[in-house]
Design a protein around this motif. Structure first.
Motif, short mmCIF file in Angstrom:
data_model
loop_
_atom_site.label_atom_id
_atom_site.label_comp_id
_atom_site.label_asym_id
_atom_site.label_seq_id
_atom_site.Cartn_x
_atom_site.Cartn_y
_atom_site.Cartn_z
N LYS A 3 0.86 -1.18 0.00
CA LYS A 3 0.00 0.00 0.00
C LYS A 3 0.89 1.23 0.00
N GLN A 4 0.55 2.18 -0.82
CA GLN A 4 1.27 3.44 -0.80
C GLN A 4 0.32 4.53 -0.34
N TRP A 5 0.67 5.16 0.75
CA TRP A 5 -0.17 6.21 1.30
C TRP A 5 0.09 7.49 0.54
N LYS A 6 -0.95 8.02 -0.10
CA LYS A 6 -0.82 9.25 -0.86
C LYS A 6 -1.93 10.22 -0.46
N PRO A 7 -1.56 11.50 -0.32
CA PRO A 7 -2.60 12.47 0.00
C PRO A 7 -3.51 12.69 -1.20
N VAL A 8 -4.81 12.71 -0.94
CA VAL A 8 -5.79 12.90 -2.01
C VAL A 8 -6.21 14.36 -2.08
N ASP A 9 -6.39 14.98 -0.92
CA ASP A 9 -6.87 16.36 -0.89
C ASP A 9 -6.37 17.02 0.39
N SER A 10 -6.09 18.31 0.30
CA SER A 10 -5.63 19.06 1.46
C SER A 10 -6.81 19.43 2.35
N ARG A 11 -6.58 19.40 3.64
CA ARG A 11 -7.59 19.82 4.62
C ARG A 11 -7.17 21.12 5.31
N LYS A 45 -1.77 25.06 -5.09
CA LYS A 45 -0.72 24.06 -4.88
C LYS A 45 -1.30 23.06 -3.90
N SER A 46 -1.31 21.80 -4.28
CA SER A 46 -1.94 20.82 -3.39
C SER A 46 -0.94 20.01 -2.57
N ASN A 47 0.23 19.76 -3.09
CA ASN A 47 1.20 18.95 -2.37
C ASN A 47 2.34 19.80 -1.84
N MET A 48 2.54 19.72 -0.54
CA MET A 48 3.64 20.43 0.11
C MET A 48 4.80 19.46 0.29
N ARG A 62 -1.49 20.49 14.93
CA ARG A 62 -2.12 19.27 14.44
C ARG A 62 -1.01 18.35 13.94
N SER A 63 -1.34 17.10 13.68
CA SER A 63 -0.35 16.19 13.11
C SER A 63 -0.30 16.38 11.60
N ILE A 64 0.81 16.03 11.04
CA ILE A 64 0.97 16.15 9.59
C ILE A 64 -0.07 15.29 8.85
N GLU A 65 -0.44 14.17 9.43
CA GLU A 65 -1.44 13.29 8.81
C GLU A 65 -2.80 13.97 8.67
N GLU A 66 -3.10 14.88 9.61
CA GLU A 66 -4.39 15.56 9.59
C GLU A 66 -4.50 16.62 8.50
N LEU A 67 -3.38 16.99 7.89
CA LEU A 67 -3.42 18.01 6.84
C LEU A 67 -4.07 17.52 5.55
N TYR A 68 -4.21 16.22 5.40
CA TYR A 68 -4.70 15.66 4.14
C TYR A 68 -5.81 14.64 4.35
N VAL A 69 -6.58 14.44 3.31
CA VAL A 69 -7.44 13.27 3.17
C VAL A 69 -6.55 12.27 2.45
N TRP A 70 -6.48 11.05 2.97
CA TRP A 70 -5.56 10.04 2.42
C TRP A 70 -6.30 9.03 1.56
N ASN A 71 -5.56 8.33 0.70
CA ASN A 71 -6.18 7.40 -0.24
C ASN A 71 -6.65 6.10 0.39
N PHE A 72 -6.28 5.81 1.62
CA PHE A 72 -6.75 4.61 2.30
C PHE A 72 -7.53 5.02 3.54
#
Length: 80
Positions: A3-11, A45-48, A62-72
């Motif tokens: 599985k590759q975790w990729k950000p789908v959308d910024s929050r 710009k969507s990816n930092m 917040r945690s870095i994980e919370e900045l995005y909606v993830w693909n999984f």
């Protein structure tokens, strides 16, 4: 297949609203240019890069994980 975790959308915009953080607050707390933060907030710009994402996450406490909606949707579980 891994599985590759990729950000789908910024929050970022959502989190800024939720925690009452302005663009000016992020400029002051991160030292990043106002235009770059504005581009992230408005979706131009969507990816930092990881350093920028960590600085912004830290600035809004917040945690870095919370900045995005993830693909999984499933979260990894720690094996005990």
């Amino acid at each position: 297949m891994k599985k590759q975790w990729k950000p789908v959308d910024s929050r970022l915009n959502e989190l800024m609203h939720e925690y009452s953080v302005s663009i000016e607050d992020l400029v002051e707390r991160t030292g990043l240019p106002k235009q770059r933060i504005n581009d992230y907030v408005n979706g131009f710009k969507s990816n930092m890069n990881i350093g920028t994402a960590m600085a912004i996450a830290d600035a809004i406490v917040r945690s870095i994980e919370e900045l995005y909606v993830w693909n999984f949707k499933e979260r990894r579980h720690l094996i005990k």
